[in-house]
Design a protein around this motif. Structure first.
Motif, short mmCIF file in Angstrom:
data_model
loop_
_atom_site.label_atom_id
_atom_site.label_comp_id
_atom_site.label_asym_id
_atom_site.label_seq_id
_atom_site.Cartn_x
_atom_site.Cartn_y
_atom_site.Cartn_z
N GLU A 47 -32.63 44.42 -0.40
CA GLU A 47 -31.95 43.13 -0.15
C GLU A 47 -32.97 42.00 -0.32
O GLU A 47 -34.17 42.19 0.00
CB GLU A 47 -31.47 43.14 1.30
CG GLU A 47 -30.87 41.85 1.81
CD GLU A 47 -30.68 41.84 3.32
OE1 GLU A 47 -31.60 42.23 4.08
OE2 GLU A 47 -29.60 41.43 3.76
N PHE A 53 -38.46 37.52 3.35
CA PHE A 53 -37.18 37.41 4.09
C PHE A 53 -37.15 36.05 4.80
O PHE A 53 -37.50 35.93 5.97
CB PHE A 53 -37.03 38.57 5.09
CG PHE A 53 -35.68 38.60 5.73
CD1 PHE A 53 -34.58 39.08 5.04
CD2 PHE A 53 -35.50 38.10 7.01
CE1 PHE A 53 -33.31 39.07 5.62
CE2 PHE A 53 -34.24 38.10 7.60
CZ PHE A 53 -33.15 38.58 6.90
N LYS A 127 -22.69 39.76 0.75
CA LYS A 127 -22.78 40.41 2.06
C LYS A 127 -21.70 39.94 3.02
O LYS A 127 -21.54 38.73 3.23
CB LYS A 127 -24.17 40.14 2.64
CG LYS A 127 -24.50 40.87 3.94
CD LYS A 127 -25.96 40.63 4.27
CE LYS A 127 -26.43 41.32 5.53
NZ LYS A 127 -27.87 41.08 5.78
N PRO A 131 -25.85 39.15 9.99
CA PRO A 131 -26.35 39.24 11.37
C PRO A 131 -27.04 37.96 11.81
O PRO A 131 -27.20 37.02 11.03
CB PRO A 131 -27.34 40.39 11.28
CG PRO A 131 -27.91 40.26 9.91
CD PRO A 131 -26.78 39.72 9.03
N HIS A 144 -33.63 34.87 12.96
CA HIS A 144 -32.83 35.64 12.00
C HIS A 144 -31.60 34.80 11.65
O HIS A 144 -30.51 35.00 12.17
CB HIS A 144 -32.44 37.00 12.58
CG HIS A 144 -32.05 37.96 11.50
ND1 HIS A 144 -32.78 39.07 11.16
CD2 HIS A 144 -31.02 37.93 10.61
CE1 HIS A 144 -32.22 39.70 10.15
NE2 HIS A 144 -31.13 39.02 9.80
N GLU A 146 -29.51 34.26 9.20
CA GLU A 146 -28.58 34.56 8.09
C GLU A 146 -27.24 33.84 8.27
O GLU A 146 -26.61 33.44 7.30
CB GLU A 146 -28.34 36.06 7.98
CG GLU A 146 -29.50 36.79 7.36
CD GLU A 146 -29.11 38.19 6.92
OE1 GLU A 146 -28.24 38.34 6.06
OE2 GLU A 146 -29.70 39.14 7.47
N ASN A 172 -27.24 44.84 7.14
CA ASN A 172 -26.45 44.98 8.36
C ASN A 172 -25.09 45.62 8.11
O ASN A 172 -24.52 46.27 9.00
CB ASN A 172 -26.29 43.59 9.00
CG ASN A 172 -25.60 43.63 10.35
OD1 ASN A 172 -24.46 43.21 10.50
ND2 ASN A 172 -26.29 44.17 11.32
N ARG A 175 -24.40 49.24 9.27
CA ARG A 175 -24.18 49.63 10.67
C ARG A 175 -22.69 49.69 11.03
O ARG A 175 -22.34 50.06 12.15
CB ARG A 175 -24.87 48.63 11.61
CG ARG A 175 -26.36 48.50 11.33
CD ARG A 175 -27.06 47.62 12.35
NE ARG A 175 -28.40 47.30 11.91
CZ ARG A 175 -29.47 48.10 12.06
NH1 ARG A 175 -29.34 49.26 12.65
NH2 ARG A 175 -30.66 47.72 11.62
N ASN A 196 -33.51 44.69 4.87
CA ASN A 196 -34.72 44.11 5.47
C ASN A 196 -34.53 44.25 6.97
O ASN A 196 -33.81 43.44 7.58
CB ASN A 196 -34.83 42.61 5.18
CG ASN A 196 -35.35 42.28 3.80
OD1 ASN A 196 -36.54 42.13 3.58
ND2 ASN A 196 -34.43 42.13 2.87
N THR A 197 -35.12 45.24 7.57
CA THR A 197 -34.87 45.47 9.00
C THR A 197 -36.18 45.40 9.78
O THR A 197 -37.05 46.26 9.61
CB THR A 197 -34.18 46.83 9.22
OG1 THR A 197 -32.91 46.79 8.56
CG2 THR A 197 -33.97 47.11 10.70
N1 CDT Z 1 -31.09 41.74 6.94
C1 CDT Z 1 -30.36 42.30 7.92
O1 CDT Z 1 -29.13 42.37 7.83
N2 CDT Z 1 -31.05 42.76 8.97
C2 CDT Z 1 -30.39 43.28 10.13
C3 CDT Z 1 -31.24 43.01 11.34
C4 CDT Z 1 -30.36 42.78 12.46
S1 CDT Z 1 -31.21 42.82 13.94
C5 CDT Z 1 -30.82 44.44 14.45
C6 CDT Z 1 -30.14 44.77 10.09
O2 CDT Z 1 -29.02 45.18 10.40
O3 CDT Z 1 -31.03 45.55 9.81
#
Ligand code: CDT
Length: 314
Positions: A47, A53, A127, A131, A144, A146, A172, A175, A196-197
């Motif tokens: 990503e 980031f 996307k 998040p 963060h 976004e 994200n 998930r 990118n986590t």
């Molecule tokens: N880039 C991205 O979507 N990162 C989110 C971080 C969220 S904080 C848990 C992810 O889900 O990895």
């Protein structure tokens, strides 16, 4: 007859803010060449693979912010990726920040494209599950933003490419079980997913030690429950002081990880993915037409937040 896609999951180590597009594209090209040497048909990048980031910083100056977005794809600095792909006969998935002008209005998306072995764009994904937060939260070790810097996309499409049905998602999205199921309902056989986590999630530091477990848990479950390959690709390592988890992996429709990166730097994980392996899951345990009960799932689309029943008076 089996349908094999030879896939390279092209993890990137950190990209610092001072790194130019040219620096980064050179790293992507090195991945393309190595993957080609290894006989791959498809390279999956992370990503926001062209820059650091940037949602970790609060920015008010539009010029400063706009420098992180692509106004065209391919553009002057990225065209070489497309030309090289066409010359080598190797496709790629690429995540980037998109600045589009729609009906005269500027719109920003967190986007991924799939490029075929002829160097032409097959599909674009924006996307859906953004998040983070949209306001300045200086208490965080890093932000963060976004939800401030992107608008959400509104669909999970799939495309006929590489001999099968290919889907895309971003970070994200992985998930959320809905991500995989909407593509599963369109017959997805391989879902490509860059991320990118950070290891540390400021609102829930108690989850930090589980960040890699959760990463694999969601992708393995999504693969198995939909009988699809999942290729999850990280931007990893210490980027501008923020530790990113890595954990790039290629997951079979069984839910098993069949290839993985072991470092936090630029690294390829490679697998020969048989798309026909999806069938034994799609036609038995997860034969959707036979076993799904959409009449019981109304809440999935009619409701967003959870609504527990009122407690019963003792
Ligand atoms: N880039 C991205 O979507 N990162 C989110 C971080 C969220 S904080 C848990 C992810 O889900 O990895």
């Amino acid at each position: 007859m089996s349908r094999f896609v030879h896939v390279a999951a092209a993890q990137l180590g950190p990209i610092q803010r001072s790194d130019s597009r040219r620096d980064v594209v050179a790293r992507l090209l090195a991945h393309l060449h190595h993957a080609h040497e290894m006989g791959c048909h498809l390279v999956v990048f992370p990503e926001l693979a062209l820059t650091t980031f940037f949602p970790r910083w609060y920015m008010e100056d539009p010029e400063e912010l706009n420098a992180f977005y692509e106004r065209e794809m391919p553009g002057p600095e990225t065209r070489i990726l497309f030309d090289t792909a066409a010359r080598l006969g190797i496709g790629f998935y690429l995540g980037y920040a998109e600045l589009a002008v729609e009906q005269g209005v500027e719109r920003r998306y967190n986007t991924a494209i799939l490029v075929g072995r002829d160097g032409k764009i097959v599909g674009k994904y924006r996307k859906v599950h953004l998040p983070g937060h949209d306001q300045h939260e200086p208490w965080r070790a890093f932000q963060h933003l976004e939800k401030r810097y992107f608008e959400p996309g509104d669909d999970f499409g799939v495309w006929q490419a590489f001999g099968g049905v290919m889907g895309m998602a971003l970070c994200n999205d992985r998930r959320w079980s809905e991500t995989y199921r909407v593509m599963g309902l369109q017959g997805a056989e391989m879902i490509l997913l860059g991320y990118n986590t950070p290891v540390h999630n400021p609102p829930a530091p108690e989850h930090d030690d589980l960040s890699m477990f959760h990463n694999h848990l969601v992708m393995q479950a999504g693969a198995y429950q939909n009988g699809t390959w999942v290729v999850g690709v990280a931007k990893a390592g210490k980027e501008e002081g923020c530790e990113m988890i890595g954990g790039t992996s290629i997951i079979a429709p069984s839910g098993e990880i069949v290839a993985a990166c072991s470092t936090k730097g630029d690294e390829l994980a490679i697998a020969r993915c048989d798309l026909d392996l999806c069938q034994s899951y799609k036609s038995t345990t997860f034969n959707f037409d036979r076993h799904r009960r959409p009449e019981a799932y109304g809440r999935i689309t009619s409701q967003r937040g959870a609504t527990p029943p009122q407690p019963v008076a003792a």
